[in-house]
Design a protein around this motif. Structure first.
Motif, PDB file in Angstrom:
ATOM      1  N   LEU A 159     -23.973  -3.395  -7.418  1.00 25.06           N
ATOM      2  CA  LEU A 159     -23.703  -2.086  -8.016  1.00 25.06           C
ATOM      3  C   LEU A 159     -22.208  -1.903  -8.250  1.00 25.06           C
ATOM      4  O   LEU A 159     -21.790  -1.433  -9.325  1.00 25.06           O
ATOM      5  CB  LEU A 159     -24.237  -0.979  -7.104  1.00 25.06           C
ATOM      6  CG  LEU A 159     -24.056   0.459  -7.618  1.00 25.06           C
ATOM      7  CD1 LEU A 159     -24.763   0.637  -8.958  1.00 25.06           C
ATOM      8  CD2 LEU A 159     -24.588   1.461  -6.589  1.00 25.06           C
ATOM      9  N   ASP A 160     -21.406  -2.282  -7.259  1.00 24.04           N
ATOM     10  CA  ASP A 160     -19.950  -2.198  -7.415  1.00 24.04           C
ATOM     11  C   ASP A 160     -19.469  -3.068  -8.575  1.00 24.04           C
ATOM     12  O   ASP A 160     -18.605  -2.673  -9.361  1.00 24.04           O
ATOM     13  CB  ASP A 160     -19.249  -2.627  -6.127  1.00 24.04           C
ATOM     14  CG  ASP A 160     -19.391  -1.604  -5.012  1.00 24.04           C
ATOM     15  OD1 ASP A 160     -19.637  -0.425  -5.323  1.00 24.04           O
ATOM     16  OD2 ASP A 160     -19.268  -1.989  -3.833  1.00 24.04           O
TER      17      ASP A 160
ATOM     18  N   THR B 233     -27.503  -5.916  -3.222  1.00 29.46           N
ATOM     19  CA  THR B 233     -27.577  -4.813  -4.186  1.00 29.46           C
ATOM     20  C   THR B 233     -26.348  -3.905  -4.158  1.00 29.46           C
ATOM     21  O   THR B 233     -25.919  -3.398  -5.198  1.00 29.46           O
ATOM     22  CB  THR B 233     -28.838  -3.963  -3.935  1.00 29.46           C
ATOM     23  OG1 THR B 233     -28.865  -3.546  -2.568  1.00 29.46           O
ATOM     24  CG2 THR B 233     -30.093  -4.760  -4.246  1.00 29.46           C
ATOM     25  N   SER B 234     -25.795  -3.688  -2.983  1.00 30.35           N
ATOM     26  CA  SER B 234     -24.618  -2.832  -2.872  1.00 30.35           C
ATOM     27  C   SER B 234     -23.431  -3.424  -3.629  1.00 30.35           C
ATOM     28  O   SER B 234     -22.752  -2.730  -4.402  1.00 30.35           O
ATOM     29  CB  SER B 234     -24.250  -2.645  -1.394  1.00 30.35           C
ATOM     30  OG  SER B 234     -23.054  -1.899  -1.265  1.00 30.35           O
TER      31      SER B 234
END
Length: 295
Positions: free
Chosen positions: A35-36, A31-32
């Protein structure tokens, strides 16, 4: 609505190439990094839209002679030149603002894409062969940007395959321009002087053959098999060949390859082959070996 049309949001689907490195790294559910990449996607989309606006601005007169492009906002006169230039600046500011949130390396790749396409718009697109090479390089830069945003290394195989696929579609698009010229007698772009139907047909056949061989070599290479922990990736070649054959059918039989994006949105066969290719790769990469359908 007319300003949205000028941005060409339908073409933003091309920027989905930013997510390719994450998918092939087996981290599509991170998820990180997702998002980026989402931020990077919109940064690239705004910069791409600024190029579309500039291109439409410079090609207004030529677009008015084109059977399809004549409907574009600037060519049809539904949007004024000052309004288009204002939107051009807004897109650049929005793109670089979002890009700065991703990181300096991403901004560098984004800037490389912007400058390259800026040069394309102001003159390089009039040089045959160089024009399609620049368009193809744009897709490689998208993949590179995705790798930088997700902090992932990109294999040379991935770069080669993306470049070849983009080159294949660019050649097909130029072939469509030649067909329009033959039907209407009007030159759609200056670079078309360096092409004819026979030359483009040979290039399409050559590149499509290289794509299939390169992809097969990629799937059976020891490096690829070691990275993905499976030797079964060559099964996915079926969907690559199917998609290429359908695109060639659209090109040679239907003579309708003006916009690769339009084909992607409308052609069910190509949509199905892409879906099956993604699903097969997903099964092979993300599911444990003992649970795959290929045992």
């Amino acid at each position: 609505m007319k300003f949205l049309t000028l941005l060409r949001p339908k073409h933003w689907v091309k920027n989905a190439f930013l997510f390719i490195p994450l998918f092939f790294a087996g981290e599509i559910f991170n998820t990180s990094k997702l998002l980026d990449l989402a931020v990077a996607f919109f940064a690239f989309s705004f910069i791409a839209s600024s190029i579309y606006i500039l291109n439409d601005y410079r090609d207004m007169e030529a677009d008015r002679q084109h059977p399809v492009k004549c409907k574009r906002p600037l060519a049809s006169g539904t949007i004024s030149k000052p309004a288009a230039l204002a939107l051009f600046v807004i897109c650049i500011v929005a793109g670089y603002t979002l890009g700065s949130l991703v990181g300096q390396k991403f901004v560098f790749v984004l800037s490389t894409y912007f400058v390259l396409n800026l040069l394309y718009c102001v003159g390089l697109k009039d040089i045959s062969i160089l024009d399609i090479l620049i368009l193809s390089t744009g897709f490689v830069l998208r993949v590179k940007a995705g790798g930088v945003a997700a902090k992932l290394a990109i294999s040379e195989w991935l770069v080669i395959m993306v470049f070849l696929l983009a080159l294949f579609m660019a050649i097909a698009k130029r072939r469509d321009d030649i067909l329009i010229k033959m039907d209407s007698g009007k030159e759609m772009r200056k670079a078309a002087k360096g092409y004819n139907l026979d030359f483009l047909n040979v290039m399409l056949a050559l590149v499509s053959a290289v794509i299939i061989v390169s992809y097969l070599m990629y799937t059976i290479s020891p490096e690829t098999q070691a990275r993905f922990h499976t030797y079964r990736l060559y099964y996915t070649t079926l969907f690559v060949i199917g998609g290429l054959l359908r695109y060639l059918q659209i090109t040679y039989v239907e003579n309708s390859t003006g916009s690769p994006t339009k084909i992607l949105y409308k052609d069910r066969f190509i949509q199905l082959t892409i879906l099956l290719w993604v699903l097969s790769f997903y099964v092979l990469i993300y599911l444990p070996t003992d649970k795959t359908f290929f045992e």
